[in-house]
Design an enzyme around this catalytic site. Structure first.
Site, short mmCIF file in Angstrom:
data_model
loop_
_atom_site.label_atom_id
_atom_site.label_comp_id
_atom_site.label_asym_id
_atom_site.label_seq_id
_atom_site.Cartn_x
_atom_site.Cartn_y
_atom_site.Cartn_z
N ILE A 174 39.89 -42.74 -3.58
CA ILE A 174 39.93 -44.17 -3.23
C ILE A 174 39.07 -44.41 -1.98
CG2 ILE A 174 41.43 -46.13 -2.63
CD1 ILE A 174 41.94 -44.97 -5.47
N GLY A 175 39.12 -43.47 -1.06
CA GLY A 175 38.32 -43.61 0.15
C GLY A 175 38.99 -44.44 1.22
N ASN A 185 51.05 -45.20 8.34
CA ASN A 185 50.14 -44.07 8.15
C ASN A 185 48.80 -44.41 8.79
OD1 ASN A 185 47.86 -42.65 6.57
ND2 ASN A 185 49.68 -41.47 6.02
N ASN A 228 47.32 -39.04 9.40
CA ASN A 228 46.66 -38.40 8.27
C ASN A 228 45.51 -37.54 8.77
OD1 ASN A 228 45.30 -37.71 5.96
ND2 ASN A 228 44.97 -39.80 5.23
N CYS A 274 42.96 -36.23 4.69
CA CYS A 274 42.37 -36.93 3.55
C CYS A 274 41.14 -36.19 3.06
CB CYS A 274 41.99 -38.37 3.90
SG CYS A 274 41.23 -39.18 2.47
N THR A 294 46.85 -34.33 -1.00
CA THR A 294 46.28 -33.89 -2.27
C THR A 294 45.36 -32.68 -2.06
OG1 THR A 294 44.46 -35.42 -1.94
CG2 THR A 294 46.32 -36.20 -3.27
N GLY A 332 50.20 -35.34 -8.47
CA GLY A 332 51.03 -35.35 -9.68
C GLY A 332 51.74 -34.02 -9.89
N GLY A 356 54.46 -33.84 -3.07
CA GLY A 356 53.60 -33.15 -4.02
C GLY A 356 54.22 -33.09 -5.40
#
Lengths: 270, 303
Positions: free
Chosen positions: B72-73, B100, B128, B131, B194, B218, B244
């Site tokens: 998404i960035g 966040n 964060n 990312c 992720t 996922g 996670g």
């Protein structure tokens, strides 16, 4: 009453996710299927809105629901499926009674057609779905839409018969197997000439087709609204995955700001 | 039997251990039509930056086996618009908000924390440093213990609020980063963000994401996340928040058992907006069935 825009709040106040059984699946030609679901109470949706649909028994793969334009609302809403991958393959092989999560109505539907403009529906292939819903709605309001429908061959024109019952239908195929030979934009040229651009085009189909139609409408002084297609994660504005380049910079989100947006608001070149 | 769902995360008591992962729950308001978001332990907002970000070009998402890749960035409205347009609604609804934060420099992380100092209705800051989808910042801070500690200390100094650090699974030794953050004053650690992945269309030979790589999330990443949460929880004394692939109450309980004090539900909210509520309700049933408070499950796995 003309269809009105969905409220500007993500899924909207009417959106709900429920588990519903597939009522029936009808093959349309060799490559498309109409899936009809049975809800506990009627779905109030406008033409152009969509549903996120996922098999209740899919487990963790395919992981995401599939955004599917609505063909009909009400107690037994339906969608038109063309197999493009694993999710749509499962949809296209589902049996009546199978349970699905059905999350709808989502997004903004088509905005009204001004009284002084002829509604011209421009459909490419499976893009016919939100336009047939719209054509039925317009016809019920006493409007007389013109429908221009294109595909590579006659096999890629699902629901052409249904569309012809509620609109003045003109067809173009690239191989000439039905209607005029060529692209649907040839049919549009004629309409724009005949009407001197006093139309509003409602467009859903491949990106290149929508880009071409938007350009022709701009040149002719016609109005143009398109239904965007994008890969979606959530369908209600949370993941920001369905970005589409916006004219003037930045992005539009197909799920929450669309899928139906002004065709001139999209940057078709990026 | 009664089950007390409350959990303590350092200086903060949450009404229950179920939070939502940043980037998967918008600003919380998107989910209001579906369930009472205030019933959750809290929500982690979409990553906030000093200035608005439009995000990466599309395609930004693609589905993979038991999960998805995203790039998404860090598209977001910017911290000022968040405070003006989103936070008042979240506050009015009694939602526990974890802000966040994303920045590309230590100074900007501190500036973000300072910017939020005067705002009411923020329970904690989640930093964060992990990312995978932006050119600068993000993961660069998360794979180097010195950088991770520097960011942690700077945000701690700039804010009176509890500071959580969201760790990257790409750090070679995640426990080492965790310890560095703890020493620098972190109040809690969140793991994992992720994992970078890649997918290519065999017909067009194009990557499925315009950014080429994206973050995998996922159910596919749950075993990796569990292993890392276990490693982090063993290494530090401060609480750990597990993230996670959590899609069910059983998933969440596994995270508590390996040492997480709370959990965040992530991409599961995309396929079902009510997923966090369902995880919570399932955990409460589990606690009632066993006559246990949820906090008493933490670290009980026989490892």
């Amino acid at each position: 009453m003309e269809p009105s825009r969905a409220p500007d709040c993500h899924g909207g106040p009417l959106a709900r996710q429920l588990v519903a059984p597939l009522l029936r699946r009808e093959a349309v030609g060799s490559t498309h299927h109409v899936l009809t679901f049975e809800l506990d109470r009627p779905l109030e949706a406008e033409p152009g809105q969509f549903a996120m649909v996922r098999g209740a028994a899919w487990g963790s793969s395919p992981f995401l629901p599939r955004p599917m334009s609505l063909l009909e609302a009400g107690k037994t809403p339906s969608i038109l499926v063309k197999v493009v991958g694993e999710g749509t393959r499962r949809l296209a092989t589902a049996s009546p009674g199978e349970l699905f999560t059905f999350h709808a109505p989502l997004g903004r539907g088509w905005s009204p057609c001004p009284a002084d403009r002829t509604p011209v529906l421009v459909a490419g292939g499976v893009g016919v779905c939100p336009l047939l819903f719209l054509a039925r709605s317009l016809a019920s309001l006493g409007r007389e839409p013109i429908a221009l429908y294109g595909g590579r061959t006659a096999c890629e024109l699902p629901l052409d018969g249904a569309l012809g019952r509620v609109a003045e239908l003109r067809i173009a195929t690239e191989d000439g197997s039905s209607g005029e030979t060529g692209l649907v934009t040839r049919l549009l040229e004629q309409v724009l000439r005949d009407t001197n651009g006093r139309v509003k085009a409602f467009v859903c189909g491949p990106r290149r087709m929508m880009a071409a139609v938007a350009g022709m409408c701009r040149d002719a002084g016609a109005l143009c609204e398109v239904s965007l297609e994008a890969v979606m994660g959530c369908g209600f504005g949370a993941c920001l995955g369905c970005a589409v380049p916006r004219a003037g910079g930045g992005y539009l989100y197909a799920c929450s700001q669309g899928p139906c947006v002004d065709g001139f608001a999209v940057d078709w070149g990026r | 039997m009664a089950c007390d769902p409350r959990v303590t995360l350092g200086p903060l008591v949450l009404r229950n251990p179920v939070l939502t992962a940043s980037g998967t729950f918008g600003y919380g308001l998107e989910f209001e039509p579906y369930f009472d978001v205030a019933s959750l332990g809290g929500i982690c907002t979409k990553g906030l930056s000093l200035l608005p970000r439009v995000g990466n070009p599309p395609p930004r998402l693609c589905e993979t086996a038991s999960g998805m890749l995203n790039a998404i960035g860090l598209a977001n409205v910017g911290v000022d618009a968040f405070c003006a347009d989103k936070l008042p609604h979240l506050r009015a609804r009694g939602i526990t908000v974890i802000a966040n934060l994303f920045a590309t420099s230590v100074e900007d992380f501190a500036a973000l924390a300072r910017r939020l100092e005067s705002e009411e209705g923020i329970a904690a800051l989640e930093v964060n440093i992990s990312c995978p989808n932006v050119d600068k910042g993000g993961i660069a801070f998360g794979v180097d213990p010195v950088m991770a500690a520097t960011v942690t200390a700077a945000v701690k100094k700039a804010s009176r609020r509890p500071v959580w650090i969201k760790l990257s699974p790409e750090a070679g030794r995640i426990a080492e980063i965790a310890c560095a953050c703890e020493e620098a004053g972190a109040d809690a650690l969140c793991a994992i963000n992720t994992i970078r992945g890649l997918a290519v269309d065999p017909e067009t030979w194009e990557p499925r994401l315009a950014n080429r790589t994206g973050g995998l999330s996922g159910p596919a990443i749950k075993p990796i996340a569990l292993r890392m949460v276990w490693e982090v929880a063993r290494a530090v004394k401060i609480p750990v928040v597990g993230i996670g692939g959590i899609a069910s109450a059983d998933d969440a309980i596994e995270f508590l058992l390996v040492g997480a004090s709370a959990v965040q539900v992530g991409s599961a909210s995309f396929r079902d907006p009510c997923a966090p509520r369902e995880v919570l309700e399932g955990m409460l049933r589990y606690g009632e069935r066993r006559g246990m408070n949820l906090r008493d499950l933490v670290g009980k796995a026989r490892l």
